[in-house]
Design an enzyme around this catalytic site. Structure first.
Site, PDB file in Angstrom:
ATOM      1  N   GLU A   1     -12.843   6.716  12.210  1.00  0.00           N
ATOM      2  CA  GLU A   1     -11.421   6.891  12.544  1.00  0.00           C
ATOM      3  C   GLU A   1     -10.595   5.983  11.659  1.00  0.00           C
ATOM      4  O   GLU A   1     -11.104   5.021  11.103  1.00  0.00           O
ATOM      5  CB  GLU A   1     -11.164   6.461  14.003  1.00  0.00           C
ATOM      6  CG  GLU A   1     -11.837   7.332  15.023  1.00  0.00           C
ATOM      7  CD  GLU A   1     -11.897   6.662  16.393  1.00  0.00           C
ATOM      8  OE1 GLU A   1     -11.117   5.722  16.651  1.00  0.00           O
ATOM      9  OE2 GLU A   1     -12.746   7.090  17.188  1.00  0.00           O
TER      10      GLU A   1
ATOM     11  N   LYS B   1      -7.921   3.044  11.068  1.00  0.00           N
ATOM     12  CA  LYS B   1      -7.579   1.830  11.808  1.00  0.00           C
ATOM     13  C   LYS B   1      -6.067   1.654  11.726  1.00  0.00           C
ATOM     14  O   LYS B   1      -5.521   1.265  10.693  1.00  0.00           O
ATOM     15  CB  LYS B   1      -8.302   0.619  11.197  1.00  0.00           C
ATOM     16  CG  LYS B   1      -8.106  -0.643  12.009  1.00  0.00           C
ATOM     17  CD  LYS B   1      -9.059  -1.738  11.528  1.00  0.00           C
ATOM     18  CE  LYS B   1      -9.013  -2.960  12.411  1.00  0.00           C
ATOM     19  NZ  LYS B   1      -7.730  -3.611  12.437  1.00  0.00           N
TER      20      LYS B   1
ATOM     21  N   ASP C   1      -2.386   0.319  12.157  1.00  0.00           N
ATOM     22  CA  ASP C   1      -1.872  -1.045  12.035  1.00  0.00           C
ATOM     23  C   ASP C   1      -0.648  -1.202  12.934  1.00  0.00           C
ATOM     24  O   ASP C   1       0.470  -0.913  12.551  1.00  0.00           O
ATOM     25  CB  ASP C   1      -1.489  -1.285  10.566  1.00  0.00           C
ATOM     26  CG  ASP C   1      -1.340  -2.750  10.275  1.00  0.00           C
ATOM     27  OD1 ASP C   1      -1.710  -3.575  11.130  1.00  0.00           O
ATOM     28  OD2 ASP C   1      -0.852  -3.082   9.175  1.00  0.00           O
TER      29      ASP C   1
ATOM     30  N   TYR D   1      -9.906   5.137  22.588  1.00  0.00           N
ATOM     31  CA  TYR D   1     -11.073   4.569  23.291  1.00  0.00           C
ATOM     32  C   TYR D   1     -10.907   4.799  24.792  1.00  0.00           C
ATOM     33  O   TYR D   1     -10.007   4.237  25.413  1.00  0.00           O
ATOM     34  CB  TYR D   1     -11.156   3.075  22.959  1.00  0.00           C
ATOM     35  CG  TYR D   1     -12.362   2.331  23.490  1.00  0.00           C
ATOM     36  CD1 TYR D   1     -13.576   2.964  23.757  1.00  0.00           C
ATOM     37  CD2 TYR D   1     -12.298   0.949  23.699  1.00  0.00           C
ATOM     38  CE1 TYR D   1     -14.666   2.251  24.221  1.00  0.00           C
ATOM     39  CE2 TYR D   1     -13.390   0.223  24.156  1.00  0.00           C
ATOM     40  CZ  TYR D   1     -14.575   0.887  24.417  1.00  0.00           C
ATOM     41  OH  TYR D   1     -15.645   0.183  24.876  1.00  0.00           O
TER      42      TYR D   1
ATOM     43  N   LYS E   1     -11.954  -3.275   6.380  1.00  0.00           N
ATOM     44  CA  LYS E   1     -10.558  -3.612   6.073  1.00  0.00           C
ATOM     45  C   LYS E   1     -10.258  -3.332   4.609  1.00  0.00           C
ATOM     46  O   LYS E   1     -10.973  -3.809   3.722  1.00  0.00           O
ATOM     47  CB  LYS E   1     -10.324  -5.096   6.333  1.00  0.00           C
ATOM     48  CG  LYS E   1     -10.353  -5.461   7.812  1.00  0.00           C
ATOM     49  CD  LYS E   1      -9.002  -5.297   8.432  1.00  0.00           C
ATOM     50  CE  LYS E   1      -8.252  -6.577   8.384  1.00  0.00           C
ATOM     51  NZ  LYS E   1      -7.650  -6.979   9.605  1.00  0.00           N
TER      52      LYS E   1
ATOM     53  N   CYS F   1      22.895 -23.382 -16.172  1.00  0.00           N
ATOM     54  CA  CYS F   1      23.194 -22.139 -15.457  1.00  0.00           C
ATOM     55  C   CYS F   1      23.276 -20.975 -16.451  1.00  0.00           C
ATOM     56  O   CYS F   1      23.965 -21.081 -17.476  1.00  0.00           O
ATOM     57  CB  CYS F   1      24.509 -22.285 -14.707  1.00  0.00           C
ATOM     58  SG  CYS F   1      25.018 -20.761 -13.915  1.00  0.00           S
TER      59      CYS F   1
ATOM     60  N   CYS G   1      27.205 -19.917 -16.516  1.00  0.00           N
ATOM     61  CA  CYS G   1      28.331 -20.762 -16.929  1.00  0.00           C
ATOM     62  C   CYS G   1      27.880 -21.970 -17.730  1.00  0.00           C
ATOM     63  O   CYS G   1      28.694 -22.799 -18.118  1.00  0.00           O
ATOM     64  CB  CYS G   1      29.129 -21.205 -15.709  1.00  0.00           C
ATOM     65  SG  CYS G   1      28.224 -22.368 -14.681  1.00  0.00           S
TER      66      CYS G   1
ATOM     67  N   CYS H   1      23.395 -24.405  -9.283  1.00  0.00           N
ATOM     68  CA  CYS H   1      24.453 -24.605 -10.262  1.00  0.00           C
ATOM     69  C   CYS H   1      25.614 -25.239  -9.494  1.00  0.00           C
ATOM     70  O   CYS H   1      26.135 -24.643  -8.557  1.00  0.00           O
ATOM     71  CB  CYS H   1      24.898 -23.271 -10.865  1.00  0.00           C
ATOM     72  SG  CYS H   1      26.480 -23.414 -11.708  1.00  0.00           S
TER      73      CYS H   1
ATOM     74  N   CYS I   1      31.987 -20.667 -11.779  1.00  0.00           N
ATOM     75  CA  CYS I   1      30.816 -19.874 -12.140  1.00  0.00           C
ATOM     76  C   CYS I   1      30.995 -18.491 -11.491  1.00  0.00           C
ATOM     77  O   CYS I   1      31.066 -18.374 -10.264  1.00  0.00           O
ATOM     78  CB  CYS I   1      29.572 -20.595 -11.622  1.00  0.00           C
ATOM     79  SG  CYS I   1      28.047 -19.724 -11.944  1.00  0.00           S
TER      80      CYS I   1
HETATM   81  S1  IVH Z   1     -11.654   0.664  18.723  1.00  0.00           S
HETATM   82  C1  IVH Z   1     -14.093  -2.392  21.404  1.00  0.00           C
HETATM   83  N1  IVH Z   1     -10.366   2.231  17.091  1.00  0.00           N
HETATM   84  O1  IVH Z   1      -8.202  -2.759  15.678  1.00  0.00           O
HETATM   85  C2  IVH Z   1     -13.322  -1.952  20.239  1.00  0.00           C
HETATM   86  N2  IVH Z   1      -9.591  -0.011  17.333  1.00  0.00           N
HETATM   87  O2  IVH Z   1      -9.855  -5.446  15.342  1.00  0.00           O
HETATM   88  C3  IVH Z   1     -12.153  -1.122  20.565  1.00  0.00           C
HETATM   89  N3  IVH Z   1      -7.551  -0.508  16.039  1.00  0.00           N
HETATM   90  O3  IVH Z   1      -7.988  -4.404  18.753  1.00  0.00           O
HETATM   91  C4  IVH Z   1     -11.262  -0.859  19.438  1.00  0.00           C
HETATM   92  N4  IVH Z   1      -7.323   1.485  15.146  1.00  0.00           N
HETATM   93  O4  IVH Z   1      -6.060  -2.872  18.073  1.00  0.00           O
HETATM   94  C5  IVH Z   1     -10.447   0.994  17.616  1.00  0.00           C
HETATM   95  N5  IVH Z   1      -9.291   3.767  15.700  1.00  0.00           N
HETATM   96  C6  IVH Z   1      -9.361   2.533  16.232  1.00  0.00           C
HETATM   97  C7  IVH Z   1      -8.432   1.524  15.921  1.00  0.00           C
HETATM   98  C8  IVH Z   1      -8.578   0.252  16.493  1.00  0.00           C
HETATM   99  C9  IVH Z   1      -6.806   0.264  15.244  1.00  0.00           C
HETATM  100  C10 IVH Z   1      -7.268  -1.935  16.321  1.00  0.00           C
HETATM  101  C11 IVH Z   1      -7.310  -2.316  17.766  1.00  0.00           C
HETATM  102  C12 IVH Z   1      -8.359  -3.392  17.884  1.00  0.00           C
HETATM  103  C13 IVH Z   1      -8.448  -3.890  16.469  1.00  0.00           C
HETATM  104  C14 IVH Z   1      -9.832  -4.410  16.211  1.00  0.00           C
END
Ligand code: IVH
Length: 666
Positions: free
Chosen positions: A113, A115, A117, A226, A312, A406, A409, A424, A430
């Site tokens: 999946e 991640k 932000d 989740y 990451k 400057c 000036c 300055c 200026c």
């Molecule tokens: S699963 C037990 N899935 O990343 C683990 N986390 O460093 C449950 N996050 O605290 C997390 N996208 O805030 C999961 N597709 C995703 C995610 C995700 C972002 C974040 C989440 C978590 C942090 C982990």
């Protein structure tokens, strides 16, 4: 309509609104237009106000939030909210797979999946209704932010279908998509408010905002990834999320199930570059073992699950050539070095400039013109230089010497002990400093002379019509009409907005003077404490530093300002032009509304918006713009919005008519 008819109608409307909400915010496939949606909503608001006994905390009408300043109570997570172990390269991912193989039997599958932000959230549902939304907090317990989360339209308040567990938790990430973020910042900019720096901090800040109607205005969205319950629909994480989708949740759209780690690596590599095309930020990929029983077998370490890991992404960097360093002079004379770069692509945009902050940073990195530099995008809009590629350095290029004079000036620059910036000191002659001071004075947060922009200031200065901020008040229409591209109408606008600015309160002028280190809040505190410019001028050093948020630096800066004859001359001119050089206490006609907080809404027949505010204040009351439990009453005019009316009724605030109000102040 009797009670039972109302109940049926209300239930029907709620179901309909929940359905259309889902189609619009989760599926992005609306079936009705905004007007039709609003009509249904207005009808529901009206009925709920008529039959307060039929109110429901999860009604779609609750998504507007309210203005009550909430305190966040803490809730213990039934299942702790852990974080994920991080990996940064392909080998780490393969090592993760090796560890998995050591514990569980084949076959197993991975789910990949994105991640997201943002800020993580845990939602709990009972019998299909959202009960609580809790932040991660310390992982054991978090803040109850239910009221704020209810304003997020893609989160269902009532679930669809019937085959969901009686009670469960679902976790996900609350985030702000790029488009909404940019639009919101545009509006903030227009309203003279500070822009938000980045979507992630804004999302987590929003969750902790006290006033939920403010949260309702933020373009928050949420992906749920989740599901946790003692009665999960199946043994597959992937399948469970597909079920969640049927119940109305927005689940990750780019989600794949794989049998081999090679496929996982391929997914990761694909998104390493494709991520810039997404309409929101992601900072990595999450890799999870699909089978719930295998997850149980793998278990958790103290901090994170052994069955999942995050990869990451590296912050994207670009390597480019630094062509020249140029020095900008700000309105206070502060010098900022800026690097001109050979244009390069970085995180979806072409970058031509990068900030260099100050002389220390140049010295520290030994940055030279002609060097190859790595640039990176941080939270700020303009990228920064993070490193050099010295191997690529041409041996003939020489050390960069920070300018001593400057660039505008030619005055010798100064550097105050303990400050990073060069200045300055030639404030008065200026050009960018003169111009910058005027721009600051007319800006929205200062005198708000909105008909004068940068170009007009240039014209006024170059035609010798003004030399400082006080000269603005001597301008006549005849002075400016002959200027380039100036028409009758714009000339009139300029003159009238300058005249109008004379009404600005003392604190705005104080801020507008552009005294070094005096921002909006400091100006407010100074005005509140000293009341007049004369008193401020006479204040001793000790008196100054006793004021809220005023330290030695500001006190010295004020002394410098007042010891300059030209500045005194400007203040004399201001006095002559009747600018408000002291705090004007409001005229009080009666105390009939003493201590009352009054909100006026809708069209009134005897007062304009400004007038009603004034009348309330003249009679000792306070005109407020948002309803809270502290509001004394709502003065309802014609065509008052249903949401305001409903809120007042909800909070038990009396609603009065314009006639009632006139009688009160008679
Ligand atoms: S699963 C037990 N899935 O990343 C683990 N986390 O460093 C449950 N996050 O605290 C997390 N996208 O805030 C999961 N597709 C995703 C995610 C995700 C972002 C974040 C989440 C978590 C942090 C982990």
């Amino acid at each position: 309509m009797n009670l039972s008819e109302a109940k049926n109608k209300i239930l029907e409307l709620r179901e309909l609104l929940d359905k259309h909400n889902f189609k619009y915010y989760v599926l992005s496939k609306p079936e009705i237009n905004d007007f039709e949606y609003d009509t249904l909503m207005t009808e529901l608001v009206y009925l709920e106000a008529q039959f307060p006994g039929l109110q429901d905390k999860n009604s779609p009408t609750q998504r507007v939030g309210n203005d009550i300043n909430q305190e966040f109570s803490q809730i213990i997570h039934k299942f702790p909210m852990l974080s994920l172990g991080n990996t940064y390269n392909e080998q780490d991912i393969r090592d993760f797979d090796t560890r998995i193989q050591k514990t569980i039997e084949i076959p197993y599958q991975y789910v990949c999946e994105l991640k997201y932000d943002g800020a993580s959230i845990s939602l709990s549902y009972k019998n299909g209704k959202l009960m609580h939304a809790v932040t991660r907090g310390d992982g054991e317990k978090g803040d109850d932010v239910t009221q704020n989360v209810k304003t997020i339209k893609s989160i269902p308040l009532n679930l669809q279908g019937s085959n969901f567990p009686e009670s469960f938790e679902i976790r996900g990430e609350i985030f702000i998509p790029h488009k909404g973020f940019d639009e919101m910042n545009k509006l903030r900019n227009e309203a003279g408010e500070e822009e938000f720096k980045n979507p992630r901090n804004t999302a987590s800040g929003s969750l902790k905002t006290q006033n939920s109607s403010e949260v309702a205005k933020r373009p928050l969205d949420c992906y749920l990834y989740y599901l946790l319950s003692d009665n999960l629909p199946s043994n597959s994480h992937y399948y469970n999320l597909q079920e969640c989708k049927k119940w109305g949740f927005k689940i990750p759209e780019h989600i794949e199930k794989y049998k081999t780690i090679d496929q996982v690596v391929e997914f990761v590599n694909y998104w390493e570059t494709e991520r810039y095309k997404l309409p929101y930020d992601i900072d990595g990929i999450v890799i999870k073992v699909d089978s719930v029983s295998q997850q149980d077998e793998l278990g958790f370490t103290a901090k994170s699950p052994r069955w999942a890991i995050s990869y990451k992404f590296k912050a994207e960097q670009a390597l480019t050539k630094l062509l020249t360093v140029e020095y900008q002079v700000g309105r206070t004379g502060a010098i900022t070095p800026v690097a001109n770069l050979e244009p390069v692509q970085l995180a979806g945009t072409t970058v031509k400039r990068a900030s260099l902050h100050n002389a220390d940073q140049i010295e520290l990195l030994d940055i030279r013109e002609g060097d190859y530099v790595y640039i990176e995008k941080g939270g700020e809009i303009i990228p920064k230089i993070v490193a050099l590629d010295t191997e690529k350095r041409d041996s003939t290029i020489t050390k960069l010497n920070f300018i001593e004079n400057c660039p505008e000036c030619n005055t010798k620059l100064v550097r105050v002990e303990g400050e990073a910036k060069h200045y300055c000191p030639n404030e008065k002659n200026c050009f960018p400093q003169i111009k910058g001071k005027i721009e600051h004075f007319v800006s929205r947060k200062a005198m708000n002379i909105d008909s004068i922009g940068e170009e007009t200031i240039d014209l006024l200065l170059s035609n010798n019509l003004i030399t400082n901020i006080a000269d603005l008040y001597a301008l006549t229409k005849e002075d400016i009409l002959p200027l380039d591209r100036m028409a009758e109408k714009s000339a009139n606008n300029i003159i009238s907005s300058i005249a109008k600015s004379k009404e600005q309160p003392f604190e705005r002028i104080l801020f507008g003077l552009g005294i070094r280190h005096i921002g909006g809040t400091v100006a407010k505190n100074l005005a509140k404490t000293f009341k007049t410019i004369e008193a401020l001028k006479k204040a001793s050093f000790d008196e100054l530093i006793e004021t809220d948020e005023i330290g030695k630096k500001i006190a010295n800066s004020l002394f410098d300002y007042f010891s300059d004859n030209d500045n005194i001359g400007i203040l004399e001119q201001f006095k002559k032009y009747n600018l408000k050089l002291e705090v004007v206490e409001k005229e009080i006609k009666s105390n009939k509304l003493n201590g009352l907080l009054i909100i006026a809404s809708g069209k009134l027949s005897n007062f304009s918006r400004e007038e009603i505010k004034q009348v309330i204040e003249e009679n000792g009351g306070k005109a407020v713009s948002a309803i809270s439990s502290k509001t004394s009453f709502l003065l309802a005019g014609e065509n008052i919005g249903p949401n305001k009316l409903k809120k007042a009724i909800d909070l038990g605030i009396s609603v009065i008519s314009e006639d009632d109000f006139l009688r009160m102040i008679e």
